[in-house]
Design an enzyme around this catalytic site. Structure first.
Site, PDB file in Angstrom:
ATOM      1  N   ASP A  58      70.497  55.214  18.558  1.00 48.76           N
ATOM      2  CA  ASP A  58      70.087  56.364  17.819  1.00 48.76           C
ATOM      3  C   ASP A  58      68.686  55.882  17.088  1.00 48.76           C
ATOM      4  O   ASP A  58      68.251  56.532  16.116  1.00 48.76           O
ATOM      5  CB  ASP A  58      71.030  56.714  16.902  1.00 48.76           C
ATOM      6  CG  ASP A  58      72.509  56.836  17.359  1.00 48.76           C
ATOM      7  OD1 ASP A  58      72.526  57.352  18.377  1.00 48.76           O
ATOM      8  OD2 ASP A  58      73.315  56.775  16.378  1.00 48.76           O
ATOM      9  N   HIS A  80      71.518  61.399  23.289  1.00 55.38           N
ATOM     10  CA  HIS A  80      69.974  61.278  23.186  1.00 55.38           C
ATOM     11  C   HIS A  80      69.573  62.883  22.750  1.00 55.38           C
ATOM     12  O   HIS A  80      69.687  63.845  23.880  1.00 55.38           O
ATOM     13  CB  HIS A  80      69.506  60.911  24.516  1.00 55.38           C
ATOM     14  CG  HIS A  80      69.814  59.343  24.694  1.00 55.38           C
ATOM     15  ND1 HIS A  80      69.458  58.752  25.872  1.00 55.38           N
ATOM     16  CD2 HIS A  80      70.549  58.390  24.040  1.00 55.38           C
ATOM     17  CE1 HIS A  80      69.888  57.425  25.762  1.00 55.38           C
ATOM     18  NE2 HIS A  80      70.574  57.333  24.594  1.00 55.38           N
ATOM     19  N   THR A 113      83.252  55.211  20.184  1.00 52.15           N
ATOM     20  CA  THR A 113      83.187  56.575  20.277  1.00 52.15           C
ATOM     21  C   THR A 113      84.429  57.347  21.055  1.00 52.15           C
ATOM     22  O   THR A 113      84.247  58.534  21.185  1.00 52.15           O
ATOM     23  CB  THR A 113      81.802  57.025  21.234  1.00 52.15           C
ATOM     24  OG1 THR A 113      82.062  56.369  22.607  1.00 52.15           O
ATOM     25  CG2 THR A 113      80.602  56.291  20.668  1.00 52.15           C
TER      26      THR A 113
HETATM   27  P1  GDP Z   1      68.759  58.145  20.955  1.00 53.51           P
HETATM   28  O1  GDP Z   1      70.091  57.907  20.871  1.00 53.51           O
HETATM   29  O2  GDP Z   1      68.180  56.619  20.478  1.00 53.51           O
HETATM   30  O3  GDP Z   1      68.239  58.844  21.567  1.00 53.51           O
HETATM   31  O4  GDP Z   1      68.586  58.693  19.260  1.00 53.51           O
HETATM   32  P2  GDP Z   1      69.578  59.981  18.877  1.00 53.51           P
HETATM   33  O5  GDP Z   1      69.041  61.361  19.388  1.00 53.51           O
HETATM   34  O6  GDP Z   1      70.863  59.745  18.686  1.00 53.51           O
HETATM   35  O7  GDP Z   1      69.050  60.198  17.351  1.00 53.51           O
HETATM   36  C1  GDP Z   1      67.592  60.272  16.811  1.00 53.51           C
HETATM   37  C2  GDP Z   1      67.650  61.423  16.118  1.00 53.51           C
HETATM   38  O8  GDP Z   1      66.357  61.695  15.063  1.00 53.51           O
HETATM   39  C3  GDP Z   1      67.685  62.846  16.864  1.00 53.51           C
HETATM   40  O9  GDP Z   1      68.442  63.826  16.040  1.00 53.51           O
HETATM   41  C4  GDP Z   1      66.200  63.067  16.794  1.00 53.51           C
HETATM   42  O10 GDP Z   1      66.111  64.405  17.286  1.00 53.51           O
HETATM   43  C5  GDP Z   1      65.524  62.559  15.592  1.00 53.51           C
HETATM   44  N1  GDP Z   1      64.230  61.948  15.655  1.00 53.51           N
HETATM   45  C6  GDP Z   1      63.673  61.331  16.790  1.00 53.51           C
HETATM   46  N2  GDP Z   1      62.416  61.011  16.211  1.00 53.51           N
HETATM   47  C7  GDP Z   1      62.488  61.394  14.891  1.00 53.51           C
HETATM   48  C8  GDP Z   1      61.229  61.189  14.017  1.00 53.51           C
HETATM   49  O11 GDP Z   1      60.301  60.605  14.143  1.00 53.51           O
HETATM   50  N3  GDP Z   1      61.394  61.986  12.842  1.00 53.51           N
HETATM   51  C9  GDP Z   1      62.544  62.405  12.628  1.00 53.51           C
HETATM   52  N4  GDP Z   1      62.717  63.079  11.464  1.00 53.51           N
HETATM   53  N5  GDP Z   1      63.731  62.702  13.271  1.00 53.51           N
HETATM   54  C10 GDP Z   1      63.374  62.010  14.419  1.00 53.51           C
HETATM   55  P1  IMO Z   2      72.735  56.129  21.843  1.00 56.49           P
HETATM   56  O1  IMO Z   2      72.364  55.539  23.152  1.00 56.49           O
HETATM   57  C1  IMO Z   2      75.060  54.594  18.473  1.00 56.49           C
HETATM   58  C2  IMO Z   2      78.786  52.162  19.215  1.00 56.49           C
HETATM   59  C3  IMO Z   2      79.712  52.742  18.798  1.00 56.49           C
HETATM   60  C4  IMO Z   2      80.722  51.593  18.084  1.00 56.49           C
HETATM   61  C5  IMO Z   2      80.587  50.494  19.679  1.00 56.49           C
HETATM   62  C6  IMO Z   2      81.456  50.773  20.587  1.00 56.49           C
HETATM   63  O2  IMO Z   2      72.895  57.104  21.595  1.00 56.49           O
HETATM   64  O3  IMO Z   2      71.869  55.078  21.071  1.00 56.49           O
HETATM   65  P2  IMO Z   2      81.963  52.487  22.598  1.00 56.49           P
HETATM   66  O4  IMO Z   2      82.292  53.837  22.662  1.00 56.49           O
HETATM   67  O5  IMO Z   2      80.673  52.219  23.329  1.00 56.49           O
HETATM   68  O6  IMO Z   2      82.958  51.586  23.141  1.00 56.49           O
HETATM   69  O7  IMO Z   2      81.749  52.040  20.958  1.00 56.49           O
HETATM   70  O8  IMO Z   2      79.015  51.039  19.951  1.00 56.49           O
HETATM   71  N1  IMO Z   2      77.620  53.137  19.922  1.00 56.49           N
HETATM   72  C7  IMO Z   2      76.620  53.580  19.747  1.00 56.49           C
HETATM   73  N2  IMO Z   2      75.991  53.534  18.343  1.00 56.49           N
HETATM   74  N3  IMO Z   2      74.552  55.024  19.372  1.00 56.49           N
HETATM   75  C8  IMO Z   2      74.990  54.810  20.675  1.00 56.49           C
HETATM   76  O9  IMO Z   2      74.275  55.356  21.752  1.00 56.49           O
HETATM   77  C9  IMO Z   2      76.096  54.072  20.896  1.00 56.49           C
HETATM   78  N4  IMO Z   2      76.888  53.744  21.882  1.00 56.49           N
HETATM   79  C10 IMO Z   2      77.854  53.188  21.397  1.00 56.49           C
HETATM   80  O10 IMO Z   2      79.601  53.597  17.694  1.00 56.49           O
HETATM   81  O11 IMO Z   2      80.386  51.076  17.207  1.00 56.49           O
HETATM   82 MG    MG Z   3      71.964  58.272  20.094  1.00 56.03          MG
END
Ligand code: GDP
Ligand code: IMO
Ligand code: MG
Length: 434
Positions: A23, A51, A139
């Protein structure tokens, strides 16, 4: 104003990898970069990933579709290393198409990618229940059991099987009979009936068939034609099966593993962009030395909207851990850093960065991902002055308050990797190019 990506110079084929516990904002960075690439390739994990991409007022959450799908001129690929839940994938494809975007020649699925079936999700949930106090906090998307069947071979179903009715009919009844013995013996769960599962998954297979191909061949042809490839990492290095905080990890290689997950040799990848949140977050269980289970963590969670994209769970939040990030950057071979969510920190008088650990009163050299050791690690912090000015309107690094610049410089200096991008909001425009 759109960020001027030409300032990044020639990146070559590029991999985007999360350097924390997931994330970090990989989806935003991939979407932003996509206009400079011909292919966007997911190569690990499955629908455990979430994502988010924000374009104007519209917000997309991709679990399986690569974040490049918002640019139809780009070919998006689910490569062999991904585990695919066909129901989730079709749902995402439908959502995308109903928002007016096309999926046709621009979307390809590897015939060698493994398929997540309902018993995988069931096994994932039941096994977590039995772990009781030792839960991993997965998850529940069936990721671990599906990769386990891949490694076990005998009970695996790949996309090539899903799209051929006879192959699916030949495999599924035998596998489900074996799963039923496991479900009843280990978990006292009711048996599954193979026929409705066969019907549902046969239908998914037929819907996905037009997209399925030999992705290794396709990517080799793309390399030969000098097409530009962008690899979208899912999950993150500290969740890597081999190099993360085992057993509190996911079941694929997220830092290393690109070559196995695509068939593209590592030598074909020129840049590795490590995405790092300006603080730390983690969902699920496992050690997190800089976690702030207090008003600081709560403030970060609220300001950063730190609730899971996949499960909606509140994310655990804390200070940035540079020891862990440096380890992850080395593992991933990061050539540049993208620092995200810097805007979230515009509220503290003082910021802390973890630059070492003490275990049993003794300083540790470097990062050892051993979960039991890390659970006892006491972070050694460096303090830096914070700032209160909002950053989300900025379009140039020059507009950053001096303490925010110092904060970024210290991250790059400690990790030993140059800064490339700074993100100050979820939108494409809220990006500063170094
Ligand atoms: P990923 O799994 O690495 O793609 O990240 P996620 O999408 O799960 O979580 C990142 C969150 O932060 C999302 O809700 C994005 O829209 C938000 N986000 C990404 N970059 C920024 C930033 O620079 N500032 C803020 N405030 N939010 C951001
Ligand atoms: P993105 O791509 C955050 C974490 C789960 C759990 C562990 C194992 O959005 O960054 P799983 O379901 O994979 O067997 O869970 O890994 N986990 C993540 N946490 N972002 C993710 O993906 C994750 N993918 C798996 O929360 O702790
Ligand atoms: Mg994510």
């Amino acid at each position: 104003m759109q960020p001027d990506l030409s300032r990044l110079g020639e990146l070559g084929n590029t991999s985007v990898v999360g350097l924390q516990w997931g994330d970090e904002g990989k989806g935003k960075i991939v979407d932003l970069l996509t206009k400079r690439f011909d292919y966007v390739i997911r190569w690990n994990g499955g629908s455990n990933a979430g994502h988010s991409v924000k374009v104007g007022e519209k917000k997309y959450a991709f679990h399986l579709l690569p974040s490049g799908v918002l640019r139809p001129e780009c070919v998006c690929v689910l490569a062999n290393g991904v585990v695919i839940d066909p129901i989730q994938l079709l749902r995402e494809m439908d959502d995308l198409m109903s928002s007016g975007l096309e999926l046709g020649e621009n979307f390809r699925i590897s015939s060698a990618a493994h398929v997540v079936l309902p018993y995988h999700k069931l096994q994932d949930q039941l096994s977590e229940t039995q772990l009781a106090g030792k839960k991993i906090g997965t998850t529940a998307r069936g990721i671990g059991p599906c990769y386990a069947d891949k490694a076990g071979r005998g009970n695996a179903i790949r996309m090539a099987d899903l799209i051929v009715e006879n192959r699916l009919r030949e495999k599924l009844p035998r596998i489900i009979a074996e799963k039923n013995r496991l479900l009843s013996g280990l978990y006292a769960a009711p048996p599954l009936d193979w026929e409705p599962i066969f019907e549902q998954y046969r239908s998914c297979g037929q819907q996905l068939k037009p997209y399925v191909c030999n992705s290794v061949h396709m990517l080799h042809e793309a390399l030969a034609a000098k097409k530009r490839l962008l690899f979208e990492g899912a999950n993150a290095v500290l969740l890597d099966l081999d190099h993360g905080t085992f057993p509190y990890v996911t079941s694929s290689n997220c830092g290393s593993g690109l070559s196995a997950g695509t068939g593209v040799p590592g030598s074909a990848v020129k840049s590795v962009l490590g995405v790092v949140k300006a603080y730390s977050s983690r969902v699920g269980a496992g050690p997190f030395p800089t976690e702030q289970e207090n008003a600081i963590g709560e403030k970060i969670r609220q300001r950063g909207h730190e609730f899971g994209t996949t499960t909606g769970r509140p994310r655990r939040c804390g200070w940035i851990d540079l020891v862990a990030v440096r380890y992850a950057a080395r593992l991933a071979g990061a050539t540049g850093l993208c620092i995200t969510l810097l805007d979230v920190l515009s509220t503290f008088d003082t910021l802390k960065m973890c630059v070492g650990y003490k275990i049993g009163g003794r300083e540790q050299a470097g990062f050892d991902p051993d979960a039991e050791g890390l659970a006892c690690a006491e972070p050694v912090y460096e303090e830096l002055p914070g700032w209160h000015e909002p950053l989300d309107h900025l379009s140039d690094l020059a507009g950053l308050p001096p303490s925010a610049r110092r904060y970024l410089e210290r991250i790059a200096e400690y990790v030993g990797v140059p800064l490339k991008l700074v993100s100050v909001g979820p939108d494409r425009r809220q990006t500063l190019v170094v």
